[in-house]
Design a protein around this motif. Structure first.
Motif, PDB file in Angstrom:
ATOM      1  N   PRO A  20      31.636  26.338  21.381  1.00 43.85           N
ATOM      2  CA  PRO A  20      32.218  25.406  20.072  1.00 43.85           C
ATOM      3  C   PRO A  20      33.196  23.587  20.025  1.00 43.85           C
ATOM      4  O   PRO A  20      33.007  23.340  20.155  1.00 43.85           O
ATOM      5  CB  PRO A  20      32.742  26.493  18.817  1.00 43.85           C
ATOM      6  CG  PRO A  20      32.966  27.518  19.453  1.00 43.85           C
ATOM      7  CD  PRO A  20      31.867  27.662  20.129  1.00 43.85           C
ATOM      8  N   GLU A  21      34.484  24.940  21.344  1.00 47.86           N
ATOM      9  CA  GLU A  21      35.235  24.189  21.669  1.00 47.86           C
ATOM     10  C   GLU A  21      34.669  22.755  22.384  1.00 47.86           C
ATOM     11  O   GLU A  21      35.185  21.429  23.090  1.00 47.86           O
ATOM     12  CB  GLU A  21      36.714  24.707  22.627  1.00 47.86           C
ATOM     13  CG  GLU A  21      36.096  25.204  23.628  1.00 47.86           C
ATOM     14  CD  GLU A  21      35.562  26.745  23.581  1.00 47.86           C
ATOM     15  OE1 GLU A  21      35.636  27.515  24.026  1.00 47.86           O
ATOM     16  OE2 GLU A  21      35.493  27.515  22.281  1.00 47.86           O
ATOM     17  N   GLN A  22      33.814  22.678  23.046  1.00 49.23           N
ATOM     18  CA  GLN A  22      33.342  21.807  24.063  1.00 49.23           C
ATOM     19  C   GLN A  22      31.929  21.383  23.624  1.00 49.23           C
ATOM     20  O   GLN A  22      31.825  20.277  24.424  1.00 49.23           O
ATOM     21  CB  GLN A  22      32.882  22.674  25.571  1.00 49.23           C
ATOM     22  CG  GLN A  22      33.965  22.462  26.272  1.00 49.23           C
ATOM     23  CD  GLN A  22      35.590  23.575  26.650  1.00 49.23           C
ATOM     24  OE1 GLN A  22      34.330  24.474  26.132  1.00 49.23           O
ATOM     25  NE2 GLN A  22      35.616  24.145  27.254  1.00 49.23           N
ATOM     26  N   ASN A  23      31.491  22.212  22.262  1.00 47.15           N
ATOM     27  CA  ASN A  23      29.789  21.694  22.213  1.00 47.15           C
ATOM     28  C   ASN A  23      29.283  21.737  23.426  1.00 47.15           C
ATOM     29  O   ASN A  23      28.397  20.790  23.364  1.00 47.15           O
ATOM     30  CB  ASN A  23      30.191  20.374  21.728  1.00 47.15           C
ATOM     31  CG  ASN A  23      28.812  20.112  20.591  1.00 47.15           C
ATOM     32  OD1 ASN A  23      28.432  20.787  20.082  1.00 47.15           O
ATOM     33  ND2 ASN A  23      28.896  18.659  20.378  1.00 47.15           N
ATOM     34  N   ALA A  24      29.484  23.086  23.754  1.00 39.53           N
ATOM     35  CA  ALA A  24      28.191  23.202  25.459  1.00 39.53           C
ATOM     36  C   ALA A  24      27.803  24.621  24.780  1.00 39.53           C
ATOM     37  O   ALA A  24      27.791  25.395  24.634  1.00 39.53           O
ATOM     38  CB  ALA A  24      28.731  22.369  26.227  1.00 39.53           C
ATOM     39  N   PHE A  25      26.480  24.873  25.666  1.00 39.29           N
ATOM     40  CA  PHE A  25      26.377  25.840  26.027  1.00 39.29           C
ATOM     41  C   PHE A  25      26.304  26.264  27.266  1.00 39.29           C
ATOM     42  O   PHE A  25      26.554  25.138  28.928  1.00 39.29           O
ATOM     43  CB  PHE A  25      24.658  25.936  25.350  1.00 39.29           C
ATOM     44  CG  PHE A  25      23.605  25.616  24.201  1.00 39.29           C
ATOM     45  CD1 PHE A  25      23.948  26.918  23.499  1.00 39.29           C
ATOM     46  CD2 PHE A  25      23.257  24.828  23.806  1.00 39.29           C
ATOM     47  CE1 PHE A  25      23.606  26.872  22.108  1.00 39.29           C
ATOM     48  CE2 PHE A  25      22.923  24.210  22.339  1.00 39.29           C
ATOM     49  CZ  PHE A  25      23.759  25.209  21.325  1.00 39.29           C
ATOM     50  N   VAL A  26      26.816  27.259  27.479  1.00 37.63           N
ATOM     51  CA  VAL A  26      26.112  28.036  29.040  1.00 37.63           C
ATOM     52  C   VAL A  26      25.174  29.179  29.223  1.00 37.63           C
ATOM     53  O   VAL A  26      25.033  30.291  27.862  1.00 37.63           O
ATOM     54  CB  VAL A  26      27.352  28.578  29.304  1.00 37.63           C
ATOM     55  CG1 VAL A  26      28.244  27.218  29.080  1.00 37.63           C
ATOM     56  CG2 VAL A  26      27.842  29.559  28.750  1.00 37.63           C
ATOM     57  N   PRO A  27      24.759  29.239  29.724  1.00 37.16           N
ATOM     58  CA  PRO A  27      23.703  30.328  30.938  1.00 37.16           C
ATOM     59  C   PRO A  27      24.617  31.939  31.151  1.00 37.16           C
ATOM     60  O   PRO A  27      26.003  31.761  30.066  1.00 37.16           O
ATOM     61  CB  PRO A  27      23.038  30.584  31.688  1.00 37.16           C
ATOM     62  CG  PRO A  27      24.252  29.631  32.555  1.00 37.16           C
ATOM     63  CD  PRO A  27      24.736  28.636  31.830  1.00 37.16           C
ATOM     64  N   PRO A  28      23.507  33.240  30.415  1.00 35.03           N
ATOM     65  CA  PRO A  28      24.534  34.168  30.514  1.00 35.03           C
ATOM     66  C   PRO A  28      25.265  34.464  32.114  1.00 35.03           C
ATOM     67  O   PRO A  28      24.663  33.789  32.539  1.00 35.03           O
ATOM     68  CB  PRO A  28      23.062  35.113  30.408  1.00 35.03           C
ATOM     69  CG  PRO A  28      22.163  34.180  30.427  1.00 35.03           C
ATOM     70  CD  PRO A  28      22.294  33.069  29.952  1.00 35.03           C
TER      71      PRO A  28
END
Length: 140
Positions: free
Chosen positions: A72-80
């Motif tokens: 949420p702090e970067q408003n981004a998704f990262v893979p597992p």
């Protein structure tokens, strides 16, 4: 179609659902994430947290999938995480091995992480070698 990721309390994506674009349009006729979220909450209840994701990565860095994490702090998704020993560098939005990847000639070599031994292995890049051999055998 719009896509929305359901996020659990650990910020992990539990599923991604498609929503018809018409279900995401506000009173002014503009497509709006909040309208899509409200539609999903009407179907699945207030508890799930929903975040819109995009196939073309125009939102939040990449398309989310099950097991991905939302930052949420970067408003981004990262893979597992690719391996249990790797840690997430939140500022770079990428997973990092416990030790840095060794320097190597990327044109002829490849690296592979060995989770059991907690080390990197440098090997010949078989795909590039095969491509070079093919080019030599099939000149333009």
């Amino acid at each position: 179609m719009a896509h929305f990721a359901e996020i659990d309390n650990n910020y992990q994506v539990t599923r991604v659902l498609k929503v018809d674009n018409i279900k995401c349009v506000d009173a002014d006729g503009c497509e709006c994430e909040e309208v899509g979220i409200n539609f999903l909450r009407a179907l699945y209840g207030e508890n799930p947290n929903w975040v819109q994701t995009s196939y073309n990565a125009s939102q939040r860095g990449m398309f989310a999938g099950r097991g991905y994490f939302y930052l949420p702090e970067q408003n981004a998704f990262v893979p597992p995480s690719p391996f249990p020993s790797w840690t997430l560098n939140r500022s770079k939005r990428k997973w990092e091995a416990p030790i840095p990847e060794p320097e190597h000639d990327e044109t002829t070599q490849a690296t592979a992480w060995d989770e059991d031994q907690q080390c990197w292995h440098v090997t010949e890049n078989e795909a590039l070698i095969a491509l070079e051999k093919f080019k030599q055998q099939n000149p333009e």
